[in-house]
Enzyme design. Structure first.
Site, PDB file in Angstrom:
ATOM      1  N   GLU A 242      -5.856   3.328  -2.071  1.00 16.47           N
ATOM      2  CA  GLU A 242      -5.240   2.061  -2.437  1.00 16.47           C
ATOM      3  C   GLU A 242      -5.902   1.530  -3.699  1.00 16.47           C
ATOM      4  OE1 GLU A 242      -7.718  -1.156   0.177  1.00 16.47           O
ATOM      5  OE2 GLU A 242      -6.289   0.072   1.283  1.00 16.47           O
TER       6      GLU A 242
ATOM      7  N   ARG B  85      -8.655  -7.093  -7.543  1.00 16.09           N
ATOM      8  CA  ARG B  85      -9.590  -8.213  -7.542  1.00 16.09           C
ATOM      9  C   ARG B  85     -10.998  -7.701  -7.781  1.00 16.09           C
ATOM     10  NH1 ARG B  85     -12.066  -7.084  -2.803  1.00 16.09           N
ATOM     11  NH2 ARG B  85     -10.812  -6.271  -1.098  1.00 16.09           N
TER      12      ARG B  85
ATOM     13  N   GLY C 158      -9.873  -3.104   6.049  1.00 18.81           N
ATOM     14  CA  GLY C 158      -9.955  -2.213   7.197  1.00 18.81           C
ATOM     15  C   GLY C 158      -9.208  -2.690   8.420  1.00 18.81           C
TER      16      GLY C 158
ATOM     17  N   LYS D 114      -1.400   2.531   8.773  1.00 20.59           N
ATOM     18  CA  LYS D 114      -1.995   1.420   8.034  1.00 20.59           C
ATOM     19  C   LYS D 114      -0.961   0.336   7.770  1.00 20.59           C
ATOM     20  CE  LYS D 114      -5.272   4.254   5.358  1.00 20.59           C
ATOM     21  NZ  LYS D 114      -5.697   4.579   3.972  1.00 20.59           N
TER      22      LYS D 114
ATOM     23  N   GLU E 225      -9.537   3.038  -4.940  1.00 22.39           N
ATOM     24  CA  GLU E 225     -10.280   3.577  -3.800  1.00 22.39           C
ATOM     25  C   GLU E 225      -9.742   4.954  -3.444  1.00 22.39           C
ATOM     26  OE1 GLU E 225     -11.497   1.143  -0.734  1.00 22.39           O
ATOM     27  OE2 GLU E 225     -11.701  -0.650  -1.974  1.00 22.39           O
TER      28      GLU E 225
ATOM     29  N   LYS F 284       0.815  -1.219   0.000  1.00 25.61           N
ATOM     30  CA  LYS F 284       0.000   0.000   0.000  1.00 25.61           C
ATOM     31  C   LYS F 284       0.850   1.271   0.000  1.00 25.61           C
ATOM     32  CE  LYS F 284      -3.552  -2.774   0.543  1.00 25.61           C
ATOM     33  NZ  LYS F 284      -4.347  -3.201  -0.589  1.00 25.61           N
TER      34      LYS F 284
END
Length: 448
Positions: A287, A291, A165, A158, A275, A116
């Site tokens: 990120e 998929r 999440g 993160k 996103e 990320k």
């Protein structure tokens, strides 16, 4: 075209993939753990293979077991669905070495975007906006303190290898930063086997908006509009809708174009999702998910495009038949996730046997589910039971239709609770009804 596809997943997504395969005339192989021996996809697929006991690491995360099942059944391709091995570049390479097509992006692209922090740097170089923060992992407390001073508070920590999440800490008070940094690294190690984390500025009162993209190996790519995913608990989505209410058309146009630029810029192939956080009058990349998303039915209802079909065609080497001008989203679509959880106890999972299961029906209502009366919801996996998705000519009608659908939905079982009533209350919340909500909505609802 493939003759046989193995579906390396379970639950509603495995059944959904199997249905598109059947429409394409492709033979399907379902794999299942002992806990899923009576699952709907096992009944539906042309062939099924037992791959291990309930723990995921010994079944759905066992690459050797899945590859052996593919070899035994003659599967030429593997569709990983979402979760489990869907974003594992090592598994994609194993498939490639075994002469099996992995239905997803190339392993190298997946590896780059799976980090990320690295993704932030790659996309910033391609011109996509990112929030202030690091583009590599922060591994020492000393360096973390320096970054925190540079980024400022509030900030968010993160997991580099995170998702869903998890491995996330929001820090507003500098005094709490060292403990949060240590806790985030420990959680990342426990969940992902990788304790690396990165830091970025936290945007208060933000919207979570994502863009669906489709690309092929020949450099063609399109977006299929945006989805608002701001209704979340523990940074995990509960409600998704398209179009995102209240966003300026110019911002949406820039954001969707940026997603296509990013996808083509890294050589992405297949279906993917960019996103973004939207706030302060602009958008910022969070990120890239390599998929199919859980909420992909929202886009399918808006555009009439079968995303699984497109994944399979692209993986088989076909050129993308879609053009940007040919993708015309219409109306409004909303998805609500019916999870087997108790919202009054912090959304704790409540698995058990279903004594009644009556999903809603009616015009423009789609239900993706693997449940049935008598189904034993196992405690070993994600708590998602069903996705209720509706379409209507506009958002007001879509809200009314979803309200009716949730009222129709019946899920009962000893000790079984679901998110249905909470979702119904969310639809009636003034901020949601007016489209003025953000990612803080669920916390505000629980506080009252």
């Amino acid at each position: 075209m493939f003759e046989t596809i193995l579906i390396a997943n379970r639950g509603e997504i495995a059944l959904r993939i199997a249905r598109t395969c059947r429409e394409l005339g492709i033979r399907t192989v379902a794999v299942y753990s002992t806990a899923d021996r009576d699952s709907a996809v096992v009944r539906f697929a042309d062939e099924s293979v037992h791959i291990g006991p309930p723990p995921s690491r010994r079944s759905y995360l066992s690459a050797p077991a899945i590859i052996e099942a593919a070899r035994r059944t003659g599967a030429e391709a593997i569709h990983p669905g979402y979760g489990f091995l869907s974003e594992d570049p090592d598994f994609a390479e194993i498939c490639e070495a075994a002469g099996i097509t992995f239905i997803g992006p190339p392993p190298a692209v997946m590896a780059a975007l799976g980090d990320k922090a690295r993704t932030r740097g790659i996309m910033a170089d391609l011109g996509l906006p990112v929030l202030p923060g690091t583009t590599d992992a922060v591994e020492s407390t000393g360096r973390a303190r320096e970054v925190a001073r540079e980024v400022g508070f509030p900030l968010i920590i993160k997991a580099v290898a995170g998702g869903g999440g998890r491995g996330v800490r929001i820090v507003r008070d500098p005094a709490q930063f060292p403990a949060a940094f240590a806790a985030s690294r420990a959680e990342a190690q426990l969940l992902f086997g990788d304790n690396r984390v990165y830091i970025e500025r936290y945007l208060e009162s933000a919207r979570h908006v994502e863009v669906q993209v489709l690309t092929d190996r020949y450099g063609n790519g399109v977006h299929l509009g945006e989805r608002d995913c701001s209704v979340q608990r523990r940074h995990q989505k509960l409600v998704e809708e398209s179009p995102a209410p209240g966003l300026p058309p110019q911002l949406v146009e820039r954001m969707t174009a940026a997603a296509v630029t990013g996808a083509l810029g890294v050589g992405y192939v297949g279906a993917g999702t960019f996103e973004f956080l939207v706030g302060d009058g602009d958008f910022y990349l969070m990120e890239v998910n390599c998929r199919l998303q859980v909420e992909h039915p929202v886009t399918e209802l808006m555009t009439g495009v079968d995303l699984v079909r497109q994944q399979i065609l692209v993986a088989a080497g076909e050129r993308l038949a879609l053009t940007q001008a040919g993708v015309v989203p219409r109306g409004a679509a909303i998805e609500c996730r019916i999870n087997v959880e108790d919202p009054e106890r912090g959304f704790v999972p409540t698995p058990g046997r279903l004594t009644r299961f009556e999903p809603p029906a009616g015009q423009f209502v789609r239900v993706d589910t693997h449940a049935y009366p008598g189904y034993q919801v196992p405690p070993d996996y994600d708590s998602l039971l069903a996705k209720v998705v509706v379409w209507a000519p506009d958002r007001a009608q879509a809200l009314a239709r979803m309200g009716r659908a949730l009222d129709e939905c019946v899920v009962e079982g000893a000790g079984v609770h679901t998110t249905r009533a909470f979702l119904r209350a969310t639809l009636d919340h003034p901020l949601f009804r007016t489209g003025k909500h953000d990612t803080s909505l669920v916390d505000a609802m629980l506080a009252h």
